[in-house]
Design an enzyme around this catalytic site. Sequence first.
Site, PDB file in Angstrom:
ATOM      1  N   CYS A   1      14.808  -1.348   2.993  1.00 54.45           N
ATOM      2  CA  CYS A   1      16.229  -1.165   3.278  1.00 54.45           C
ATOM      3  C   CYS A   1      17.131  -1.769   2.209  1.00 54.45           C
ATOM      4  O   CYS A   1      18.073  -1.119   1.730  1.00 54.45           O
ATOM      5  CB  CYS A   1      16.569  -1.764   4.641  1.00 54.45           C
ATOM      6  SG  CYS A   1      18.330  -1.756   5.038  1.00 54.45           S
TER       7      CYS A   1
ATOM      8  N   ARG B   1      -4.909   1.318 -11.021  1.00 60.06           N
ATOM      9  CA  ARG B   1      -5.570   2.623 -10.928  1.00 60.06           C
ATOM     10  C   ARG B   1      -6.878   2.578 -11.720  1.00 60.06           C
ATOM     11  O   ARG B   1      -6.928   2.939 -12.894  1.00 60.06           O
ATOM     12  CB  ARG B   1      -4.654   3.738 -11.438  1.00 60.06           C
ATOM     13  CG  ARG B   1      -3.411   3.923 -10.587  1.00 60.06           C
ATOM     14  CD  ARG B   1      -2.735   5.247 -10.853  1.00 60.06           C
ATOM     15  NE  ARG B   1      -3.593   6.375 -10.520  1.00 60.06           N
ATOM     16  CZ  ARG B   1      -3.761   6.861  -9.283  1.00 60.06           C
ATOM     17  NH1 ARG B   1      -3.144   6.298  -8.267  1.00 60.06           N
ATOM     18  NH2 ARG B   1      -4.556   7.891  -9.081  1.00 60.06           N
TER      19      ARG B   1
ATOM     20  N   CYS C   1      11.701  13.942  11.078  1.00 60.71           N
ATOM     21  CA  CYS C   1      10.526  14.328  10.284  1.00 60.71           C
ATOM     22  C   CYS C   1       9.611  15.159  11.171  1.00 60.71           C
ATOM     23  O   CYS C   1      10.044  15.707  12.174  1.00 60.71           O
ATOM     24  CB  CYS C   1       9.833  13.104   9.690  1.00 60.71           C
ATOM     25  SG  CYS C   1       9.283  11.882  10.895  1.00 60.71           S
TER      26      CYS C   1
ATOM     27  N   CYS D   1      20.077   8.165   3.465  1.00 56.74           N
ATOM     28  CA  CYS D   1      18.826   7.443   3.705  1.00 56.74           C
ATOM     29  C   CYS D   1      18.186   7.807   5.035  1.00 56.74           C
ATOM     30  O   CYS D   1      16.977   8.000   5.132  1.00 56.74           O
ATOM     31  CB  CYS D   1      19.086   5.941   3.634  1.00 56.74           C
ATOM     32  SG  CYS D   1      17.636   4.925   3.958  1.00 56.74           S
TER      33      CYS D   1
ATOM     34  N   CYS E   1       1.144  13.325   9.974  1.00 60.75           N
ATOM     35  CA  CYS E   1       1.690  12.975   8.660  1.00 60.75           C
ATOM     36  C   CYS E   1       0.606  12.321   7.835  1.00 60.75           C
ATOM     37  O   CYS E   1      -0.349  11.751   8.384  1.00 60.75           O
ATOM     38  CB  CYS E   1       2.886  12.027   8.847  1.00 60.75           C
ATOM     39  SG  CYS E   1       3.515  11.260   7.336  1.00 60.75           S
ATOM     40  N   ASP E   2       0.759  12.369   6.536  1.00 62.39           N
ATOM     41  CA  ASP E   2      -0.186  11.749   5.605  1.00 62.39           C
ATOM     42  C   ASP E   2      -0.359  10.260   5.880  1.00 62.39           C
ATOM     43  O   ASP E   2      -1.429   9.698   5.674  1.00 62.39           O
ATOM     44  CB  ASP E   2       0.321  11.973   4.174  1.00 62.39           C
ATOM     45  CG  ASP E   2      -0.682  11.548   3.123  1.00 62.39           C
ATOM     46  OD1 ASP E   2      -1.893  11.694   3.363  1.00 62.39           O
ATOM     47  OD2 ASP E   2      -0.259  11.068   2.056  1.00 62.39           O
TER      48      ASP E   2
ATOM     49  N   CYS F   1      -4.714   2.167  -2.790  1.00 69.21           N
ATOM     50  CA  CYS F   1      -4.825   3.449  -2.089  1.00 69.21           C
ATOM     51  C   CYS F   1      -4.939   3.237  -0.579  1.00 69.21           C
ATOM     52  O   CYS F   1      -5.903   2.644  -0.096  1.00 69.21           O
ATOM     53  CB  CYS F   1      -6.034   4.230  -2.597  1.00 69.21           C
ATOM     54  SG  CYS F   1      -6.229   5.828  -1.755  1.00 69.21           S
TER      55      CYS F   1
END
Length: 410
Positions: A365, A151, A276, A342, A291-292, A39
């Site tokens: 990539c 997890r 973005c 992409c 952004c996150d 995480c």
Amino acid sequence: MAINEPRMSVSTNFSSMPPAFHVMTKPTGAVCNLACRYCFYRSREGLYPGSRFRMSNGLLENYIRQHIEAHRAPEVLFSWQGGEPTLMGLDFFRRAVRLQRKYQRPGTRILNAFQTNGTLLTEEWCKFFHENQFLVGISLDGPRDVHDAWRVGKKDAPTFDRVMAGVSLLKEHQVEYNILACVHAANAARGLEIYRFFRDEAGSSFIQFIPIVERDGKGGVTSWSVTGRQYGEFLISVFDEWVRSDVGRMFVQIFDVALGVWFGQPSTLCVFSETCGNGVVIEHNGDMYSCDHFVDPAHKLGNITQTHLADLIASPGQRAFGLDKRDRQPRVCRECPVRFICNGACPKDRIGTGTEVEPPVNFLCEGYRAFFTHIDPPMKIMAELLRRQRPPSEIMAMDDPFHEQVEKHL
């Protein structure tokens, strides 16, 4: 409403707003009941020492009002994430729904998406989701041994059985749900097995495959990160099964997004968009970030208790952040035959040395290029089927969906 949460006036900057935007709301910040080893967001707790990590009622109302005000589309989506949002308790989200109805404009539809690890779901939660038409995302990485590899709960406790119990409750209460699966070093070689597990045992028709790529602080990536080649091979193995057996029945996010682009539409997924910046994060105290994956002091846009959400999203700094993805692409991206789909992928994965003139190539990539090259023939066929107003699922009746000549099949 608390003293430090004044009611903001309506923004005058709506004309500068992007046509669409997405707000990822984290009412508990990074706090979670699990301790998943990969995480990336857990470390964000350090940004708020001493915080209770709970969004207040006043801030919740302020946010919901601003979010609805800032939208000019017929649908307004609220996306609840974490950390683990169920830790806020059900009353918080009951209040959120009431506030959404309070500020809902005539002719506007309110939608809610809720991302959870599923371990704390109960009958009461699932009844609430069903009654209020929440779309629930469940974090699940595959069969038991795959899922429990990374997890885990506190003290490395396995979580698979608890997650599957949550999935069963969602099914029982007819809650619409999808699966978000992370692809990492422990499951990258098992793509087809994982896909079949989700399809045949977990019973989900909607799947997202998210590559785990995390920096190690030394110029490289962590041991749990997936390589480009691994991710490409994972996606190819799943796609080959899907295109022959499951088109129109199973919906894999990256396949659906790709088909849209081959059909001539812009990408609906930020990582493949030309620019973005239209997907921001609001933390538990009202701070907004670009952004996150860029929740850090350098990418903090401001706080919605001081500046309207619309003005923060339309701010010059956020616009520059979004354009940087396109404007600082390395030469290998600019000359790549799959750039149209992409677009250099997510900037957070541009990892490597690079130069002042040439930024590094995306870490994934090799995989993206292999995958998008591989799916080109069937994507052309399905896109042509759509243009002829025929279902893409017709491709499953074709002997060779990878044949280069579209007209051979149509």
